[in-house]
Design an enzyme around this catalytic site. Structure first.
Site, PDB file in Angstrom:
ATOM      1  N   GLY A  27       2.849 -10.487 -20.105  1.00  0.00           N
ATOM      2  CA  GLY A  27       1.812 -10.989 -19.199  1.00  0.00           C
ATOM      3  C   GLY A  27       2.146 -12.405 -18.736  1.00  0.00           C
ATOM      4  O   GLY A  27       2.027 -12.734 -17.545  1.00  0.00           O
ATOM      5  N   HIS A  28       2.569 -13.235 -19.693  1.00  0.00           N
ATOM      6  CA  HIS A  28       2.977 -14.600 -19.312  1.00  0.00           C
ATOM      7  C   HIS A  28       4.204 -14.546 -18.396  1.00  0.00           C
ATOM      8  O   HIS A  28       4.307 -15.309 -17.432  1.00  0.00           O
ATOM      9  CB  HIS A  28       3.320 -15.427 -20.554  1.00  0.00           C
ATOM     10  CG  HIS A  28       2.161 -15.651 -21.475  1.00  0.00           C
ATOM     11  ND1 HIS A  28       2.049 -15.056 -22.709  1.00  0.00           N
ATOM     12  CD2 HIS A  28       1.038 -16.406 -21.325  1.00  0.00           C
ATOM     13  CE1 HIS A  28       0.926 -15.449 -23.295  1.00  0.00           C
ATOM     14  NE2 HIS A  28       0.292 -16.256 -22.481  1.00  0.00           N
ATOM     15  N   GLN A 139      -5.639 -12.240 -14.745  1.00  0.00           N
ATOM     16  CA  GLN A 139      -6.903 -11.572 -14.440  1.00  0.00           C
ATOM     17  C   GLN A 139      -7.620 -11.102 -15.714  1.00  0.00           C
ATOM     18  O   GLN A 139      -8.839 -10.937 -15.719  1.00  0.00           O
ATOM     19  CB  GLN A 139      -6.629 -10.389 -13.490  1.00  0.00           C
ATOM     20  CG  GLN A 139      -7.779  -9.433 -13.258  1.00  0.00           C
ATOM     21  CD  GLN A 139      -8.962 -10.054 -12.529  1.00  0.00           C
ATOM     22  OE1 GLN A 139      -8.802 -11.055 -11.809  1.00  0.00           O
ATOM     23  NE2 GLN A 139     -10.143  -9.485 -12.719  1.00  0.00           N
ATOM     24  N   SER A 177      -1.925 -12.256 -26.713  1.00  0.00           N
ATOM     25  CA  SER A 177      -1.280 -12.804 -27.919  1.00  0.00           C
ATOM     26  C   SER A 177      -2.003 -12.314 -29.170  1.00  0.00           C
ATOM     27  O   SER A 177      -1.408 -12.184 -30.233  1.00  0.00           O
ATOM     28  CB  SER A 177      -1.300 -14.334 -27.882  1.00  0.00           C
ATOM     29  OG  SER A 177      -0.717 -14.768 -26.675  1.00  0.00           O
TER      30      SER A 177
END
Ligand code: PAF
Length: 275
Positions: A27-28, A139, A177
């Protein structure tokens, strides 16, 4: 960091900031890849912000695999990793706190009092330290996005907020995370959250616009997975966070659940995704 950022800005470079608390995942990566595309310089902050954790939350045990994060960020070709110690961001004389107002007290803010005050305080400081033209947020943390936009608008901050779609595991679980905390049984249950959201979003696409009915569908679907304890299920307007009379394209169906002591959040923008 601030001096370097000013040098870059004076040279005409746009800076993209990706604020993170580390324990980086795909995602990061997608935030960073987008920032890389749109800016000459990319700064990733890695800072586990004590001010956004409640007294009984997981600040001390929040994962901090910094060496792994650094290797990942180097491979992605970022220009700076900003990893300040806590007492540099919050020296003993630090007193100011950003008040997010009423939108900080609903949904996540109701379950996590003070959380968004802590988020906005650190985000404002990170923006000042890194001088970005654009700042990138996921999001998945939809209420955080609403409040950061409010901060930028209310305080006339010269930064553009860019929101990037949630990245999911193949079974639909939103990357986070905190997923690392899930034990194997909880991990098997976790995709029910996305499935419940997807089913309600399909009902919306098929014509169901009653917020209460969309929430009921979600709640009933989650009840099929014992062990998933619902914190909230809510259809809200994407900017005011209030409940609309009728859901419409762009309304957000947001969910928070607990699996044991682990809290997961996710959401779907109604009418926006191919499901
Ligand atoms: O979304 C996060 O990881 C954090 O809330 C943020 C924006 C880095 C502020 O600490």
């Amino acid at each position: 960091m601030q001096e370097q950022a000013i040098v870059w800005r004076h040279a005409g470079d746009d800076i993209g900031l990706v604020p993170t608390m580390g324990a980086l995942h795909a995602g990061h990566d997608s935030l960073i890849t987008r920032a890389r595309r749109e800016n000459q310089r990319v700064v990733v902050s890695v800072f586990v912000n004590p001010k956004q954790f409640g007294p009984h939350e997981d600040f001390l045990k929040y994962p901090r695999p910094f060496d792994q994060d650094r290797a990942r960020l180097e491979a992605l070709g970022v220009d700076a990793i900003f990893n300040p110690p806590v007492d540099q961001i919050y020296p003993p004389a630090f007193k100011t706190r950003v008040d997010p107002g009423p939108l900080g007290e609903v949904l996540e803010g109701k379950s996590r009092p003070g959380h968004f005050g802590g988020v906005l305080t650190v985000v404002l400081k990170l923006l000042n330290l890194t001088q970005p033209k654009r700042a990138y947020f996921g999001q998945k943390d939809f209420q955080q996005v609403v409040l950061v936009r409010q901060l930028v608008r209310d305080l006339a901050l010269p930064v553009r907020v860019v929101v990037v779609s949630t990245v999911r595991e193949p079974d639909g679980l939103a990357m986070s995370s905190r997923n690392a905390y899930l034990d194997p049984a909880q991990r098997r249950l976790a995709p029910n959250v996305r499935q419940a959201l997807t089913e309600a979003a399909r009902a919306f696409t098929a014509g169901e616009t009653e917020p209460a009915e969309l929430e009921r569908l979600t709640t009933d679907r989650l009840a099929v997975a014992p062990g998933v304890e619902i914190d909230y299920v809510a259809v809200v307007d994407e900017t005011t966070l209030s409940r609309p009379q009728q859901a419409s394209p762009g309304s957000v169906l947001a969910v928070a659940v607990k699996l044991g002591s682990i809290r997961l959040i996710d959401n779907v923008v109604l009418g926006a995704e191919r499901l």
